[in-house]
Scaffold this active site. Structure first.
Site, PDB file in Angstrom:
ATOM      1  N   GLU A 120      21.154  31.699  -4.812  1.00  0.00           N
ATOM      2  CA  GLU A 120      22.150  32.002  -5.839  1.00  0.00           C
ATOM      3  C   GLU A 120      22.693  33.400  -5.611  1.00  0.00           C
ATOM      4  O   GLU A 120      22.097  34.199  -4.881  1.00  0.00           O
ATOM      5  CB  GLU A 120      21.542  31.895  -7.242  1.00  0.00           C
ATOM      6  N   HIS A 144      13.349  37.865  -9.140  1.00  0.00           N
ATOM      7  CA  HIS A 144      14.580  38.369  -9.762  1.00  0.00           C
ATOM      8  C   HIS A 144      14.616  38.114 -11.260  1.00  0.00           C
ATOM      9  O   HIS A 144      13.939  37.208 -11.758  1.00  0.00           O
ATOM     10  CB  HIS A 144      15.818  37.745  -9.116  1.00  0.00           C
ATOM     11  N   ARG A 201       8.557  30.497 -13.075  1.00  0.00           N
ATOM     12  CA  ARG A 201       8.511  31.690 -13.918  1.00  0.00           C
ATOM     13  C   ARG A 201       7.243  32.482 -13.576  1.00  0.00           C
ATOM     14  O   ARG A 201       6.134  31.964 -13.712  1.00  0.00           O
ATOM     15  CB  ARG A 201       8.535  31.260 -15.392  1.00  0.00           C
ATOM     16  N   HIS A 220      12.820  31.220  -6.972  1.00  0.00           N
ATOM     17  CA  HIS A 220      13.170  29.835  -6.649  1.00  0.00           C
ATOM     18  C   HIS A 220      12.634  29.458  -5.271  1.00  0.00           C
ATOM     19  O   HIS A 220      12.548  30.300  -4.390  1.00  0.00           O
ATOM     20  CB  HIS A 220      14.694  29.653  -6.633  1.00  0.00           C
TER      21      HIS A 220
HETATM   22 ZN    ZN Z   1      17.541  32.488 -10.578  1.00  0.00          ZN
END
Ligand code: ZN
Length: 314
Positions: free
Chosen positions: A115, A172, A192, A97
């Site tokens: 996150e 991740h 991605r 991200h």
């Molecule tokens: Zn994520």
């Protein structure tokens, strides 16, 4: 305001999802590919409705706009956090991200995403992907272009109760057999990097190689988690992370604990057991917000909760 805002969760069908949100959390869902439960969310892609009380039937985004005092008159345009439960029956794609600055230039007005994951449970010998082995951007670019994924990607074993902070720029992925509770900035921007060369309806899913290389931190650095633990005879509070985006705690109760809601708002998710908050019954799978100025509250029962709030002092 002594009103508890109980959320009606939103469920998302995913190609990698399973049925443990039904079998383990007792949600009344029939789909066998539910990957995500958006438990506390005001995001446009899933806006929770209040289940009971004075605001019954209203969405969380409506309350944020029309009753800002419930959230301490915070200045963000939208409710800043998003709480999800995730059931990964299959591997999720490997992703990264952006931070707030990159997100805003990529999609104006959007936030980046920090996150964190609390592992609710996993199969034996389960791993997650976190980090990579490239020493700098050049090596990263070479390894990606040459498809040296095994060499590039870092994996580590996990167990129930582990906790990970995923900062922007961290490579991740959740792997098959894992259930997590995710606390995150309310953002839906994901790049991605690699999808294990899988096909979805005969075609590979879109990758974002350029954007991924732009935002991946080189070299990778793990965030060290050292929970601060407060114990009493009636339970334990573990502060898992304290970051400018959120503070996350796990509370384990066996008895009664009296605590103070002195933040702008506090999110709660019951992840185990049952009990009461201020005489209202709660059990595994319930999610609620205690609004601004709620003040003292008591939790009674045998249960575990994940709590999050934004600390003004960071
Ligand atoms: Zn994520």
């Amino acid at each position: 305001m002594r009103e508890i805002l109980f959320m009606k969760p939103i469920f998302k069908s995913m190609i990698w999802g399973g049925n443990r949100l039904r079998t383990e959390f007792n949600y009344k869902i029939t789909d066998d590919n539910i990957g995500e439960c958006w438990a506390i969310s005001a995001h446009q892609n899933g806006d929770c409705i209040i289940k009971t009380g004075a605001y019954k039937g209203k969405t969380l985004s409506y309350l944020w706009k029309n009753h800002p005092r419930l959230f301490g008159n915070r200045t963000e345009k939208a409710f800043p956090l998003l709480i999800k439960l995730i059931d990964a029956k299959k591997d999720l794609s490997i992703q990264v991200h952006p931070d707030d600055t990159y997100a805003d230039s990529y999609q104006p007005g959007s936030y980046g995403k920090t996150e964190c994951w609390y592992i609710l449970g996993c199969d034996e010998n389960t791993e997650i992907v976190i980090g990579h082995n490239a020493k700098d951007k050049n090596e990263l670019r070479d390894m990606i272009n040459e498809g040296r994924w095994k060499e590039l990607i870092r994996r580590r074993p996990i167990k129930k109760g582990d906790f990970f902070q995923i900062t922007p720029g961290t490579v991740h992925a959740i792997k098959a057999g894992t259930m997590i509770l995710e606390t995150q900035q309310s953002s839906d921007i994901t790049f991605r990097l690699y999808d294990y060369d899988r096909l979805d309806n005969g075609k590979p899913r879109q990758l974002h190689i350029k954007e991924s290389i732009d935002v991946i931190n080189c070299p990778h650095r793990d965030v060290l988690i050292e929970p601060r633990i407060i114990k009493s005879s009636e339970g334990t509070i573990a502060e898992l992370i304290r970051d400018k985006h959120y503070t996350v705690q796990k509370i384990d109760i066996s008895g009664t604990m009296t605590l103070e809601q002195d933040k702008d708002f506090m999110n709660f998710s019951v992840i185990e057991g049952e009990g009461e908050i201020d005489k209202t019954k709660i059990s595994k799978g319930d999610h609620f917000i205690l609004p601004y100025k709620y003040g003292q509250f008591s939790l009674t029962g045998r249960m575990s909760l994940i709590v999050s709030y934004i600390d003004k002092d960071i």
